[in-house]
Design an enzyme around this catalytic site. Structure first.
Site, short mmCIF file in Angstrom:
data_model
loop_
_atom_site.label_atom_id
_atom_site.label_comp_id
_atom_site.label_asym_id
_atom_site.label_seq_id
_atom_site.Cartn_x
_atom_site.Cartn_y
_atom_site.Cartn_z
N SER A 1 0.84 -1.19 0.00
CA SER A 1 0.00 0.00 0.00
C SER A 1 0.88 1.24 0.00
O SER A 1 1.88 1.32 -0.73
CB SER A 1 -0.94 -0.06 1.21
OG SER A 1 -1.87 0.99 1.19
N LYS B 1 -5.60 3.33 -2.28
CA LYS B 1 -4.85 2.62 -1.24
C LYS B 1 -5.65 2.53 0.06
O LYS B 1 -5.51 1.55 0.81
CB LYS B 1 -3.51 3.32 -0.99
CG LYS B 1 -2.54 3.25 -2.18
CD LYS B 1 -2.16 1.83 -2.58
CE LYS B 1 -0.95 1.82 -3.52
NZ LYS B 1 -0.65 0.48 -4.04
#
Ligand code: COA
Length: 284
Positions: A150, A168
């Site tokens: 991420s 994300k």
């Protein structure tokens, strides 16, 4: 890849198999290389057939383990499902999954089309979901583990990165729910949030060179990280040393997100966001 002496047993992943999206380059290439250096075989998945096959050949040569390169697009579930069939036919199992394929570019909201926003969400968020969907049955069989790559962009409001921040944030939320829903089946799900990592396409392209020195000074550990720093963190999260860790995020950023100005935003705020200011980004 810069190399750190590994603190892990060289054969800690003997007999295991990894499936890695985005494994043909950058951070995810570094992760696969570390996993293979610790004994596992791997399949890597990416859009460009020649690149992914060349990367797989290099990984096999460098580590002495076997890696196959499979081309496909994480936005298309069927291409992932085919890749999983091939991986299982080749190696018989999947223990570790890395959802690492990502798309990014700098753009102010004023220059972001609906299709541009959707494209990044489809690669990052939907792509992570598709990766989970295609691999979860195999992970349940092996009591394996999934790891998403991420970011920290969405911890603060990062200008020029609305699309990636939204994508994300979705990845993080999804992985945590996977951890909760599949924990009872023995599957762990975690996230690594890399900070500024030197030698990656992301940093080379997204961080203007003239801002690097100022940006580095604001990082508590006073340096950019290396791809190997992320690979070591991933090795830990897949190792038995992390067997009680699930549904969580390991931030590997030298403390950066607490102090640094937003990537791409520093030096341009707020002028570039006033009427006409978006022209400043037309060349990014
Ligand atoms: N600023 C604003 N919009 C952009 C953009 C930019 N720098 N780059 C792409 N877009 C827009 C396109 O204009 C298009 O929108 P439109 O149809 O309204 O014009 C939309 O995003 C999709 O772009 P396209 O190039 O057609 O999609 P793609 O599926 O071929 O590729 C990316 C998408 C994100 C992978 C591509 O932009 C890319 O190659 N990025 C660099 C590589 C990368 O992201 N690597 C990841 C490591 S950080």
């Amino acid at each position: 890849m810069s190399s750190t002496v590994s603190v892990f047993k060289p054969d800690v992943f003997a007999g295991k198999v990894a499936f890695v999206t985005g494994g043909g380059s950058g951070i995810c290439y570094g992760i696969v290389k570390q996993l293979m250096a610790h004994g596992c075989n791997a399949a890597i998945f990416g859009r460009r057939q020649k690149n992914i096959e060349d990367a797989a050949a290099a990984l096999s040569k460098d580590t002495g383990k076997k890696c196959i390169g499979i081309s496909g697009d994480v936005r298309k579930l069927d291409t992932l499902q085919e890749a999983i069939k091939r991986t299982v036919a080749e190696f018989g199992r999947i223990d570790f999954v890395v959802a690492g394929a990502a798309g990014n570019f700098l753009s102010p909201l004023a220059g972001l089309s609906a299709n541009a926003f959707k494209t990044v969400l489809e690669i990052d968020t939907l792509g992570t979901y598709h990766t989970f969907k295609a691999t979860i049955d195999e992970l349940c069989k092996t009591k394996g583990s999934i790891l998403a790559i991420s970011a920290t962009l969405h911890y603060t409001a990062t200008p020029l990165q609305a699309h990636v921040s939204a994508a994300k944030a979705g990845v993080d939320a999804l992985i945590k729910v996977i951890g909760v829903e599949y924990g009872p089946r023995g599957v762990r799900a975690n996230i690594i949030a890399p900070g500024p990592i030197a030698g990656t396409e992301g940093m080379d392209r997204l961080m203007p060179k003239e801002l690097v020195a100022e940006h580095t000074r604001a990082i508590p550990l006073q340096t950019y990280g290396s791809i190997d720093d992320i690979a070591q963190a991933a090795t830990f999260l897949f190792s038995p040393g992390a067997k009680y860790i699930t549904a969580t995020t390991l931030v590997v950023d030298g403390g950066s997100w607490h102090t640094s100005q937003s990537v791409g935003g520093s030096g341009v705020y707020p002028d570039a966001f006033l009427p006409g200011g978006e022209k400043a980004f037309s060349k990014l």
